[in-house]
Design an enzyme around this catalytic site. Structure first.
Site, PDB file in Angstrom:
ATOM      1  N   ASP A 129      25.657  -2.847 -13.763  1.00 55.47           N
ATOM      2  CA  ASP A 129      25.156  -3.101 -14.414  1.00 55.47           C
ATOM      3  C   ASP A 129      24.310  -3.717 -14.611  1.00 55.47           C
ATOM      4  O   ASP A 129      23.371  -4.255 -14.017  1.00 55.47           O
ATOM      5  CB  ASP A 129      26.399  -4.535 -15.431  1.00 55.47           C
ATOM      6  CG  ASP A 129      25.872  -4.857 -16.976  1.00 55.47           C
ATOM      7  OD1 ASP A 129      26.694  -4.248 -17.154  1.00 55.47           O
ATOM      8  OD2 ASP A 129      25.925  -5.872 -16.622  1.00 55.47           O
ATOM      9  N   GLU A 172      21.124  -5.842 -17.016  1.00 54.68           N
ATOM     10  CA  GLU A 172      20.636  -6.915 -18.410  1.00 54.68           C
ATOM     11  C   GLU A 172      18.747  -6.137 -19.211  1.00 54.68           C
ATOM     12  O   GLU A 172      18.419  -5.677 -17.766  1.00 54.68           O
ATOM     13  CB  GLU A 172      21.162  -8.204 -18.250  1.00 54.68           C
ATOM     14  CG  GLU A 172      22.273  -8.599 -18.406  1.00 54.68           C
ATOM     15  CD  GLU A 172      23.070  -8.021 -19.454  1.00 54.68           C
ATOM     16  OE1 GLU A 172      22.804  -8.018 -20.695  1.00 54.68           O
ATOM     17  OE2 GLU A 172      24.509  -8.428 -18.836  1.00 54.68           O
ATOM     18  N   ASP A 182      29.048  -9.381 -15.048  1.00 57.87           N
ATOM     19  CA  ASP A 182      29.876  -8.088 -15.921  1.00 57.87           C
ATOM     20  C   ASP A 182      29.879  -6.988 -14.534  1.00 57.87           C
ATOM     21  O   ASP A 182      31.462  -6.364 -14.908  1.00 57.87           O
ATOM     22  CB  ASP A 182      28.770  -7.608 -16.957  1.00 57.87           C
ATOM     23  CG  ASP A 182      29.702  -8.272 -18.077  1.00 57.87           C
ATOM     24  OD1 ASP A 182      29.445  -9.143 -18.508  1.00 57.87           O
ATOM     25  OD2 ASP A 182      28.448  -8.083 -19.108  1.00 57.87           O
ATOM     26  N   HIS A 215      27.210 -11.090 -20.295  1.00 56.83           N
ATOM     27  CA  HIS A 215      25.967 -10.503 -20.209  1.00 56.83           C
ATOM     28  C   HIS A 215      25.442 -11.372 -19.177  1.00 56.83           C
ATOM     29  O   HIS A 215      23.890 -11.407 -19.493  1.00 56.83           O
ATOM     30  CB  HIS A 215      25.249 -10.706 -21.744  1.00 56.83           C
ATOM     31  CG  HIS A 215      25.951  -9.835 -22.939  1.00 56.83           C
ATOM     32  ND1 HIS A 215      26.830  -9.218 -23.070  1.00 56.83           N
ATOM     33  CD2 HIS A 215      27.425 -10.969 -23.431  1.00 56.83           C
ATOM     34  CE1 HIS A 215      27.421  -8.564 -24.185  1.00 56.83           C
ATOM     35  NE2 HIS A 215      27.471 -10.164 -24.780  1.00 56.83           N
TER      36      HIS A 215
END
Length: 219
Positions: free
Chosen positions: A26, A28, A192, A187
């Site tokens: 994941d 960001e 996540d 987030h």
């Protein structure tokens, strides 16, 4: 006499996915354009077998990343993910892209070799978004030779969740699977990734269970 399972003869993932090591990822980011917007955080968790022949999350790898020079920082995206790139605390623990990727790639390559896999394959919730940002960072940093990930193949938990639960949102899919999900922690790349890894393992263990005896016998 039934053969006992030890760390030396545990089944390896290379036997299961045509030599692919599933790695949940994941990212960001400071926007949606992988070419122009900053990669701010990345987390990776390889998927392995436990002593019972079940899929489980391996050790997590995580990095806060300083925006690359000239990167776009979309204010709305930063507010949505709750990251302030100028925070002194964040600056103190963040790495540049190349340092972070080389560290993570080295660790994943060690797991890949231990699991007798030829490539890592990215597992993600909307996986091609994460793969796009990862590939853009690899191109910027010149780390192609260290990158263990397959260049285009992915396993997408959106598709698996839609098939299994009729859900496509990560939080709702986790709730359907009985996996605790705290929306306040969402987030964060690490959180996540952990939840996506738990969800991926849950689905695999439900849909494609393997007996430990068969796994050991196949080695």
């Amino acid at each position: 006499m039934e053969e006992s399972v030890t760390s030396e003869n545990l089944p390896v993932i290379g036997q299961r996915f045509r030599g692919f090591l599933p790695v949940v990822v994941d990212v960001e980011t400071a926007g949606f354009n992988s070419q122009t917007d900053a990669l701010l955080e990345i987390a990776c968790i390889p998927i392995v077998y436990n002593e019972n022949g079940e899929f489980v999350p391996g050790e997590a790898l995580h990095a806060h990343i300083n925006p690359f020079e000239g990167a776009n920082l979309d204010r709305r995206s930063l507010e949505f993910i709750g990251i302030d790139p100028s925070s002194p605390l964040r600056i103190a623990m963040a790495e540049d892209e190349k340092t972070a990727l080389k560290r993570i790639f080295k660790a994943l390559t060690e797991v890949r070799r231990e699991q007798k896999c030829t490539h890592a394959v990215l597992v993600g919730h909307n996986a091609h978004f994460d793969l796009g940002f990862l590939q853009a960072a690899v191109a910027r940093t010149g780390t192609k030779n260290q990158n263990p990930f397959h260049s285009f193949s992915v396993f997408d938990t959106v598709t698996l969740s839609a098939m299994m639960f009729g859900q496509t949102v990560l939080a709702r899919s986790c709730m359907q699977a009985g996996i605790e999900f705290d929306g306040k922690e969402a987030h964060s790349a690490l959180y996540d990734t952990q939840k996506t890894a738990e969800l991926f393992c849950y689905i695999l263990n439900k849909l494609a269970p393997h007996t430990l005896d068969n796994l050991v016998a196949d080695q």
